[in-house]
Design a protein around this motif. Structure first.
Motif, short mmCIF file in Angstrom:
data_model
loop_
_atom_site.label_atom_id
_atom_site.label_comp_id
_atom_site.label_asym_id
_atom_site.label_seq_id
_atom_site.Cartn_x
_atom_site.Cartn_y
_atom_site.Cartn_z
N MET A 152 144.51 -58.23 6.37
CA MET A 152 144.02 -59.36 5.62
C MET A 152 143.43 -58.95 4.28
O MET A 152 143.28 -59.77 3.42
CB MET A 152 142.95 -60.11 6.42
N LYS A 153 143.11 -57.70 4.13
CA LYS A 153 142.47 -57.27 2.89
C LYS A 153 143.39 -57.39 1.70
O LYS A 153 142.94 -57.67 0.61
CB LYS A 153 142.00 -55.83 3.04
N ASP A 154 144.72 -57.18 1.90
CA ASP A 154 145.62 -57.21 0.75
C ASP A 154 146.14 -58.60 0.44
O ASP A 154 146.88 -58.78 -0.50
CB ASP A 154 146.77 -56.23 0.93
N GLN A 155 145.75 -59.63 1.20
CA GLN A 155 146.16 -60.99 0.89
C GLN A 155 145.17 -61.61 -0.10
O GLN A 155 143.96 -61.37 -0.01
CB GLN A 155 146.18 -61.86 2.14
N PRO A 156 145.67 -62.41 -1.04
CA PRO A 156 144.74 -63.10 -1.94
C PRO A 156 143.88 -64.10 -1.17
O PRO A 156 144.26 -64.58 -0.10
CB PRO A 156 145.66 -63.83 -2.91
N SER A 157 142.74 -64.41 -1.72
CA SER A 157 141.83 -65.32 -1.03
C SER A 157 142.43 -66.72 -0.91
O SER A 157 142.13 -67.44 0.03
CB SER A 157 140.49 -65.40 -1.77
N PHE A 158 143.32 -67.09 -1.84
CA PHE A 158 143.97 -68.40 -1.75
C PHE A 158 144.80 -68.51 -0.47
O PHE A 158 144.76 -69.52 0.22
CB PHE A 158 144.86 -68.61 -2.97
N LEU A 159 145.54 -67.46 -0.13
CA LEU A 159 146.36 -67.50 1.09
C LEU A 159 145.49 -67.53 2.34
O LEU A 159 145.84 -68.17 3.32
CB LEU A 159 147.30 -66.30 1.13
N ARG A 160 144.37 -66.85 2.31
CA ARG A 160 143.48 -66.90 3.47
C ARG A 160 142.91 -68.29 3.67
O ARG A 160 142.81 -68.77 4.78
CB ARG A 160 142.36 -65.89 3.30
N THR A 161 142.54 -68.97 2.57
CA THR A 161 141.97 -70.30 2.72
C THR A 161 143.04 -71.31 3.15
O THR A 161 142.77 -72.20 3.94
CB THR A 161 141.31 -70.78 1.42
N VAL A 162 144.29 -71.18 2.63
CA VAL A 162 145.36 -72.08 3.05
C VAL A 162 145.67 -71.85 4.53
O VAL A 162 145.83 -72.79 5.30
CB VAL A 162 146.62 -71.87 2.18
N GLY A 163 145.74 -70.59 4.94
CA GLY A 163 145.99 -70.28 6.35
C GLY A 163 144.88 -70.82 7.25
O GLY A 163 145.14 -71.34 8.32
N GLY A 164 143.67 -70.69 6.81
CA GLY A 164 142.55 -71.22 7.58
C GLY A 164 142.59 -72.73 7.66
O GLY A 164 142.32 -73.32 8.71
N PHE A 165 142.96 -73.36 6.56
CA PHE A 165 143.07 -74.82 6.54
C PHE A 165 144.16 -75.28 7.49
O PHE A 165 143.96 -76.20 8.28
CB PHE A 165 143.36 -75.30 5.12
N LEU A 166 145.33 -74.64 7.42
CA LEU A 166 146.45 -75.04 8.28
C LEU A 166 146.14 -74.81 9.75
O LEU A 166 146.45 -75.65 10.59
CB LEU A 166 147.72 -74.30 7.88
N SER A 167 145.53 -73.69 10.07
CA SER A 167 145.24 -73.42 11.47
C SER A 167 144.17 -74.36 12.02
O SER A 167 144.11 -74.62 13.21
CB SER A 167 144.82 -71.97 11.66
N ARG A 168 143.34 -74.88 11.13
CA ARG A 168 142.26 -75.75 11.58
C ARG A 168 142.70 -77.21 11.71
O ARG A 168 142.27 -77.91 12.63
CB ARG A 168 141.11 -75.66 10.60
N TYR A 169 143.57 -77.70 10.81
CA TYR A 169 143.86 -79.12 10.75
C TYR A 169 145.26 -79.53 11.19
O TYR A 169 145.52 -80.71 11.27
CB TYR A 169 143.59 -79.64 9.33
N VAL A 170 146.15 -78.61 11.42
CA VAL A 170 147.49 -78.96 11.88
C VAL A 170 147.46 -78.99 13.40
O VAL A 170 146.98 -78.05 14.03
CB VAL A 170 148.52 -77.93 11.36
N PRO A 171 147.98 -80.07 14.00
CA PRO A 171 147.95 -80.15 15.47
C PRO A 171 148.87 -79.10 16.09
O PRO A 171 149.81 -78.63 15.45
CB PRO A 171 148.46 -81.56 15.76
N PRO A 172 148.62 -78.74 17.33
CA PRO A 172 149.46 -77.75 18.00
C PRO A 172 150.90 -78.25 18.13
O PRO A 172 151.14 -79.46 18.23
CB PRO A 172 148.82 -77.58 19.37
#
Length: 54
Positions: A1-21
């Motif tokens: 995760m260290k080499d990913q930009p912070s934008f991708l981490r926040t988008v990934g966190g958003f998607l994992s939190r708000y997209v239904p299973p």
């Protein structure tokens, strides 16, 4: 995760939190498809008892 930009981490966190299973999404799609098919079949067949009064 260290080499990913912070934008991708926040988008990934958003998607994992708000997209239904996927299982829930698949179930809802199947439910809507079954209701649509049932409605079309019912429309094609017509009334069950046309002479029946309430």
């Amino acid at each position: 995760m260290k080499d990913q930009p912070s934008f991708l981490r926040t988008v990934g966190g958003f998607l994992s939190r708000y997209v239904p299973p996927p299982a829930l999404t698949s179930f809802l799609v199947l439910l809507v498809a079954m209701v649509a098919v049932s409605y079309e079949v019912g429309s094609a067949v017509g009334p069950v008892a046309p002479g029946m009064l309430r």
